[in-house]
Design a protein around this motif. Sequence first.
Motif, short mmCIF file in Angstrom:
data_model
loop_
_atom_site.label_atom_id
_atom_site.label_comp_id
_atom_site.label_asym_id
_atom_site.label_seq_id
_atom_site.Cartn_x
_atom_site.Cartn_y
_atom_site.Cartn_z
N PRO A 164 0.83 -1.21 0.00
CA PRO A 164 0.00 0.00 0.00
C PRO A 164 0.86 1.26 0.00
O PRO A 164 1.96 1.29 0.57
CB PRO A 164 -0.80 -0.11 1.30
N LEU A 165 0.35 2.30 -0.60
CA LEU A 165 1.10 3.55 -0.70
C LEU A 165 1.47 4.09 0.68
O LEU A 165 2.56 4.63 0.87
CB LEU A 165 0.27 4.58 -1.47
N LYS A 166 0.58 3.91 1.65
CA LYS A 166 0.85 4.42 3.00
C LYS A 166 2.04 3.74 3.66
O LYS A 166 2.64 4.29 4.59
CB LYS A 166 -0.39 4.27 3.89
N ASP A 167 2.41 2.55 3.16
CA ASP A 167 3.52 1.80 3.76
C ASP A 167 4.86 2.06 3.08
O ASP A 167 5.90 1.60 3.54
CB ASP A 167 3.24 0.29 3.70
N VAL A 168 4.84 2.81 1.98
CA VAL A 168 6.07 3.02 1.21
C VAL A 168 7.15 3.75 2.00
O VAL A 168 8.31 3.31 2.02
CB VAL A 168 5.76 3.73 -0.12
N MET A 260 10.25 5.10 -6.58
CA MET A 260 10.12 4.76 -5.17
C MET A 260 8.96 3.81 -4.89
O MET A 260 8.97 3.13 -3.86
CB MET A 260 9.95 6.04 -4.33
N TYR A 261 8.00 3.75 -5.80
CA TYR A 261 6.85 2.86 -5.55
C TYR A 261 6.25 2.43 -6.89
O TYR A 261 6.60 2.94 -7.96
CB TYR A 261 5.81 3.52 -4.65
N HIS A 262 5.36 1.47 -6.80
CA HIS A 262 4.81 0.75 -7.95
C HIS A 262 4.29 1.67 -9.05
O HIS A 262 4.77 1.66 -10.19
CB HIS A 262 3.70 -0.19 -7.45
#
Length: 327
Positions: A164-168, A260-262
Amino acid sequence: MSAARPVAVSIGEPAGVGPELAVKAWQRLGSRLPFFVIADPDHLSGLGVRPVPIDRPADTAQATLSGLPVLPHDFASPATPGQPAPENAAGVISAIARGVELVMRGDAAALTTLPIHKKALIDGAGFAYPGHTEYLAHLAGVDRVVMMLACPELRVVPATIHIPLKDVPEALTTRLLSDTIRITDAALRRDFGIESPRIAVAGLNPHAGEGGAMGFEEIALITPVIEALKAEGFGLTGPHSADTMFHAAARARYDAAIAMYHDQALIPIKTVDFAGGVNVTLGLPFIRTSPDHGTAFDIAGTGRADPTSFIAALDMARDMARNRAAG
């Protein structure tokens, strides 16, 4: 490992579009790019091309002149398009393992994997891995692998993937980012033939944090990693604002981008080349590519599957094998 050896293809979920993609790829490629499929020949019958069973990968070049070369592999049940059978889960998993064995011992130049359906593997065989990539890393005995999405115009690597984005922000660590960059640099040199890779690193926040006004991850984490690796000789720039990294002029200034993220990685490549993107696993002791899509149960068996990404994955596997053999 010789690039003249064929590419091994694991069939993936036989109820998905994998069988149709294999047939269409053979129809378009012919003998230009010899590959063989690890599959149940019955799962490939009735698709307009004769499956040609082979005894060993070395038979591929001859077999491909008359049909689709298939290294027979045991599956428990027939394949019904769109309806995965739990009884076939073990066959799907062992076909991947067989492909890894073949490339590890040098019988094939590379492994290209057709899509699997994780829920079917869990339900049918208790599959214990988040996906293809993690299972391949387990089979290869490596701790860290990196996912690259590539097409002729762009290569992107997300440092974090399916979270999840909040965990990045919490998942991003100095070690993770440093390892991701190191593995990417090594692959660009060894598998893509780039002598001095140029790698652009994205920031996490809008405008790369704008000096701390929009977040501190760039100041506290990303910039220190970049500077430390630059001191070792890595060709890095950044952290860049992600909204200005992916237009044509910006892409010309680097060989790969670290995101940095998906979605920061996948949105630009799917915009640039939706059908032709290839998933490449970096950090394995062998070459692995795959089409950048799933099993597509909704169109399986309809004749509508688009082989563009699979053919691109085969082409990239062959080219990477040639570069690795020449290095």
